[in-house]
Design a protein around this motif. Structure first.
Motif, PDB file in Angstrom:
ATOM      1  N   SER A   1       0.932  -1.258  -0.052  1.00 25.25           N
ATOM      2  CA  SER A   1      -0.120  -0.170  -0.153  1.00 25.25           C
ATOM      3  C   SER A   1       0.942   1.160   0.170  1.00 25.25           C
ATOM      4  CB  SER A   1      -0.894  -0.068   1.152  1.00 25.25           C
ATOM      5  OG  SER A   1      -1.857  -1.065   1.254  1.00 25.25           O
ATOM      6  N   ALA A   2       1.905   1.304   0.765  1.00 29.06           N
ATOM      7  CA  ALA A   2       2.863   2.339   0.702  1.00 29.06           C
ATOM      8  C   ALA A   2       3.599   2.649  -0.506  1.00 29.06           C
ATOM      9  CB  ALA A   2       3.959   2.097   1.902  1.00 29.06           C
ATOM     10  N   LEU A   3       4.037   1.764  -1.176  1.00 34.24           N
ATOM     11  CA  LEU A   3       4.331   1.669  -2.448  1.00 34.24           C
ATOM     12  C   LEU A   3       3.611   2.421  -3.626  1.00 34.24           C
ATOM     13  CD1 LEU A   3       6.566  -1.829  -3.035  1.00 34.24           C
ATOM     14  CD2 LEU A   3       7.375   0.455  -2.911  1.00 34.24           C
ATOM     15  N   SER A   4       2.369   1.943  -3.479  1.00 37.07           N
ATOM     16  CA  SER A   4       1.375   2.281  -4.230  1.00 37.07           C
ATOM     17  C   SER A   4       1.067   3.747  -3.920  1.00 37.07           C
ATOM     18  CB  SER A   4       0.099   1.399  -4.393  1.00 37.07           C
ATOM     19  OG  SER A   4      -1.073   2.034  -5.077  1.00 37.07           O
ATOM     20  N   LEU A   5       1.110   4.147  -2.805  1.00 35.16           N
ATOM     21  CA  LEU A   5       0.903   5.493  -2.483  1.00 35.16           C
ATOM     22  C   LEU A   5       2.082   6.401  -2.831  1.00 35.16           C
ATOM     23  CD1 LEU A   5      -0.465   7.838  -0.886  1.00 35.16           C
ATOM     24  CD2 LEU A   5       0.414   6.995   1.197  1.00 35.16           C
ATOM     25  N   VAL A   6       3.198   5.801  -2.566  1.00 37.94           N
ATOM     26  CA  VAL A   6       4.458   6.798  -3.124  1.00 37.94           C
ATOM     27  C   VAL A   6       4.505   6.949  -4.750  1.00 37.94           C
ATOM     28  CG1 VAL A   6       6.753   6.620  -3.131  1.00 37.94           C
ATOM     29  CG2 VAL A   6       5.643   6.136  -0.796  1.00 37.94           C
ATOM     30  N   ALA A   7       3.987   5.760  -5.245  1.00 38.56           N
ATOM     31  CA  ALA A   7       4.228   5.946  -6.760  1.00 38.56           C
ATOM     32  C   ALA A   7       3.212   6.879  -7.226  1.00 38.56           C
ATOM     33  CB  ALA A   7       3.832   4.639  -7.486  1.00 38.56           C
TER      34      ALA A   7
ATOM     35  N   VAL B   1       9.201  13.489 -20.726  1.00 41.17           N
ATOM     36  CA  VAL B   1       9.902  12.145 -20.983  1.00 41.17           C
ATOM     37  C   VAL B   1      10.121  11.424 -19.484  1.00 41.17           C
ATOM     38  CG1 VAL B   1      12.356  13.145 -20.735  1.00 41.17           C
ATOM     39  CG2 VAL B   1      11.603  11.029 -22.294  1.00 41.17           C
ATOM     40  N   LEU B   2      10.089  12.010 -18.291  1.00 44.13           N
ATOM     41  CA  LEU B   2      10.227  11.381 -17.321  1.00 44.13           C
ATOM     42  C   LEU B   2       8.923  10.525 -17.044  1.00 44.13           C
ATOM     43  CD1 LEU B   2      10.957  14.469 -14.748  1.00 44.13           C
ATOM     44  CD2 LEU B   2      12.431  12.423 -15.195  1.00 44.13           C
ATOM     45  N   GLY B   3       8.069  10.847 -17.518  1.00 41.44           N
ATOM     46  CA  GLY B   3       6.850   9.829 -17.496  1.00 41.44           C
ATOM     47  C   GLY B   3       6.894   8.414 -17.986  1.00 41.44           C
ATOM     48  N   VAL B   4       8.077   8.270 -18.944  1.00 39.33           N
ATOM     49  CA  VAL B   4       8.291   6.990 -19.351  1.00 39.33           C
ATOM     50  C   VAL B   4       9.256   6.144 -18.527  1.00 39.33           C
ATOM     51  CG1 VAL B   4       9.999   5.871 -21.216  1.00 39.33           C
ATOM     52  CG2 VAL B   4       8.957   8.231 -21.852  1.00 39.33           C
ATOM     53  N   ILE B   5       9.534   6.620 -17.598  1.00 40.36           N
ATOM     54  CA  ILE B   5      10.306   5.870 -16.612  1.00 40.36           C
ATOM     55  C   ILE B   5       9.257   5.804 -15.191  1.00 40.36           C
ATOM     56  CG2 ILE B   5      12.090   5.954 -14.615  1.00 40.36           C
ATOM     57  CD1 ILE B   5      13.516   7.727 -16.347  1.00 40.36           C
ATOM     58  N   VAL B   6       8.610   6.908 -14.904  1.00 38.37           N
ATOM     59  CA  VAL B   6       7.766   6.913 -13.881  1.00 38.37           C
ATOM     60  C   VAL B   6       6.322   6.047 -14.219  1.00 38.37           C
ATOM     61  CG1 VAL B   6       6.327   8.450 -12.152  1.00 38.37           C
ATOM     62  CG2 VAL B   6       8.782   8.985 -12.917  1.00 38.37           C
ATOM     63  N   PHE B   7       5.677   6.466 -15.044  1.00 38.49           N
ATOM     64  CA  PHE B   7       4.175   5.908 -15.071  1.00 38.49           C
ATOM     65  C   PHE B   7       4.059   4.385 -15.272  1.00 38.49           C
ATOM     66  CE2 PHE B   7       3.414  10.509 -17.060  1.00 38.49           C
ATOM     67  CZ  PHE B   7       3.220  11.130 -15.941  1.00 38.49           C
ATOM     68  N   PRO B   8       5.082   3.790 -15.997  1.00 36.51           N
ATOM     69  CA  PRO B   8       4.955   2.247 -16.002  1.00 36.51           C
ATOM     70  C   PRO B   8       5.072   1.644 -14.700  1.00 36.51           C
ATOM     71  CG  PRO B   8       6.234   3.105 -17.808  1.00 36.51           C
ATOM     72  CD  PRO B   8       5.908   4.288 -17.195  1.00 36.51           C
ATOM     73  N   LEU B   9       6.055   2.201 -13.938  1.00 40.66           N
ATOM     74  CA  LEU B   9       6.567   1.768 -12.556  1.00 40.66           C
ATOM     75  C   LEU B   9       5.213   2.028 -11.797  1.00 40.66           C
ATOM     76  CD1 LEU B   9       8.458   0.530 -10.782  1.00 40.66           C
ATOM     77  CD2 LEU B   9       9.337   2.783 -10.125  1.00 40.66           C
ATOM     78  N   THR B  10       4.520   3.120 -11.844  1.00 40.41           N
ATOM     79  CA  THR B  10       3.382   3.366 -11.123  1.00 40.41           C
ATOM     80  C   THR B  10       2.476   2.501 -11.407  1.00 40.41           C
ATOM     81  OG1 THR B  10       3.964   5.713 -10.914  1.00 40.41           O
ATOM     82  CG2 THR B  10       1.825   5.078 -10.393  1.00 40.41           C
ATOM     83  N   ALA B  11       2.287   2.268 -12.469  1.00 40.95           N
ATOM     84  CA  ALA B  11       1.096   1.190 -13.030  1.00 40.95           C
ATOM     85  C   ALA B  11       1.504  -0.533 -12.649  1.00 40.95           C
ATOM     86  CB  ALA B  11       1.179   0.908 -14.648  1.00 40.95           C
ATOM     87  N   LEU B  12       2.559  -0.696 -12.573  1.00 41.07           N
ATOM     88  CA  LEU B  12       3.163  -2.021 -11.779  1.00 41.07           C
ATOM     89  C   LEU B  12       2.588  -2.052 -10.309  1.00 41.07           C
ATOM     90  CD1 LEU B  12       4.491  -4.572 -12.143  1.00 41.07           C
ATOM     91  CD2 LEU B  12       6.569  -3.627 -11.827  1.00 41.07           C
ATOM     92  N   LEU B  13       3.178  -0.979  -9.709  1.00 43.18           N
ATOM     93  CA  LEU B  13       2.875  -0.868  -8.172  1.00 43.18           C
ATOM     94  C   LEU B  13       1.395  -1.016  -7.758  1.00 43.18           C
ATOM     95  CD1 LEU B  13       6.005   1.343  -7.150  1.00 43.18           C
ATOM     96  CD2 LEU B  13       5.749  -1.348  -6.972  1.00 43.18           C
ATOM     97  N   LEU B  14       0.871  -0.214  -8.661  1.00 39.12           N
ATOM     98  CA  LEU B  14      -0.695  -0.225  -8.277  1.00 39.12           C
ATOM     99  C   LEU B  14      -1.360  -1.397  -8.580  1.00 39.12           C
ATOM    100  CD1 LEU B  14      -3.310   1.260  -7.642  1.00 39.12           C
ATOM    101  CD2 LEU B  14      -3.300   2.037 -10.104  1.00 39.12           C
ATOM    102  N   ALA B  15      -0.811  -2.082  -9.885  1.00 39.87           N
ATOM    103  CA  ALA B  15      -1.574  -3.462  -9.866  1.00 39.87           C
ATOM    104  C   ALA B  15      -1.139  -4.462  -8.835  1.00 39.87           C
ATOM    105  CB  ALA B  15      -0.802  -4.040 -11.420  1.00 39.87           C
TER     106      ALA B  15
END
Length: 265
Positions: free
Chosen positions: A65-71, A89-103
């Motif tokens: 839950s904390a990982l998802s919140l931080v992401a 272009v930062l989103g190319v790094i940040v957004f897929p990682l956030t999607a993974l942690l949320l999933a």
């Protein structure tokens, strides 16, 4: 029933936004500048809905839950940074990682419930989340800065260089983020000293030591920049080192306690 649907929408939106942002880097044409960020904004809003709906607005600080919140916080801050600097272009790094942690949090992690905490600790945690989020973006930008410098050094004037601001502006933004994160990390340590009663009973001693060590690294980097003009590879290495220490401080103990020792309280 609403949270799984919102989570799915957020995940798809994060991935779509990152795919659109990656198209220019792959030489497949230019995406409209505002479209990926608008989609990412919808993703962040849906992600916030998941976080608020899961525990009725309470803070759940268990590992996944904390990982998802931080992401989610990092993704939101990425959008805010892009209001003043074109570094989507930062989103190319940040957004897929956030999607993974949320999933993982929404569909794979065991169910958890937030522990009751006082407002003082909520304040401490909120400042800590902001500090970690800002410094996470700085770390991602440091990686892009290293790639940008390498491309310039080898005269590879490709899509990456075209997608980032000039090198000096990228470096200026990096140090502004580090300075803001350093202030927030200082406030995190201060509120921890003021509001946390027993570091050892709450398994926070090593977290505090690692946070102080990260604070020293970032402080040294800022001082070195001011006094001796540190930049380039040294700045990148120290930024990533400080972030690695901070990552251990924030999530190392949670990983050991919850996933190795199976203790959730």
């Amino acid at each position: 029933m609403l949270s799984p649907i919102l989570a799915a929408l957020a995940i798809l939106a994060y991935l779509l936004a990152s795919a659109l942002l990656a198209r220019p880097l792959l030489g497949r044409g230019d995406a409209p500048a505002k479209l990926p960020l608008a989609i990412a904004t919808l993703a962040v809003l849906a992600h916030a809905g998941v976080l608020l709906g899961a525990h009725r607005g309470a803070l759940d600080l268990h590992f996944f839950s904390a990982l998802s919140l931080v992401a989610g916080v990092v993704s939101a801050l990425t959008l805010i940074v892009n209001l003043t600097r074109p570094v989507a272009v930062l989103g190319v790094i940040v957004f897929p990682l956030t999607a993974l942690l949320l999933a993982i949090d929404a569909y794979a992690a065991p169910a958890t419930a937030p522990q009751p905490i006082d407002w003082q600790i909520k304040l401490h945690v909120s400042v800590a989340l902001l500090a970690f989020g800002v410094l996470s973006i700085a770390a991602a930008l440091a990686i892009l800065l290293a790639l940008q410098e390498r491309a310039l050094r080898h005269r590879q004037f490709g899509a990456l260089l075209r997608s980032l601001p000039p090198l000096t502006l990228t470096e200026t933004l990096l140090f502004r983020l580090i300075a803001a994160g350093f202030v927030l990390l200082s406030l995190t340590l201060l509120t921890g000293i003021l509001f946390v009663d027993n570091l050892f009973a709450q398994h926070l001693a090593h977290k505090t030591v690692l946070s102080i060590l990260a604070w020293i690294v970032f402080g040294a980097l800022l001082y070195g920049r001011r006094a001796w003009g540190w930049r380039g590879r040294r700045a990148v290495n120290l930024t990533l080192a400080g972030m690695a220490i901070l990552l251990l401080a924030f999530f190392g103990s949670k990983f050991v306690l919850e996933l190795v020792l199976h203790r959730t309280t």
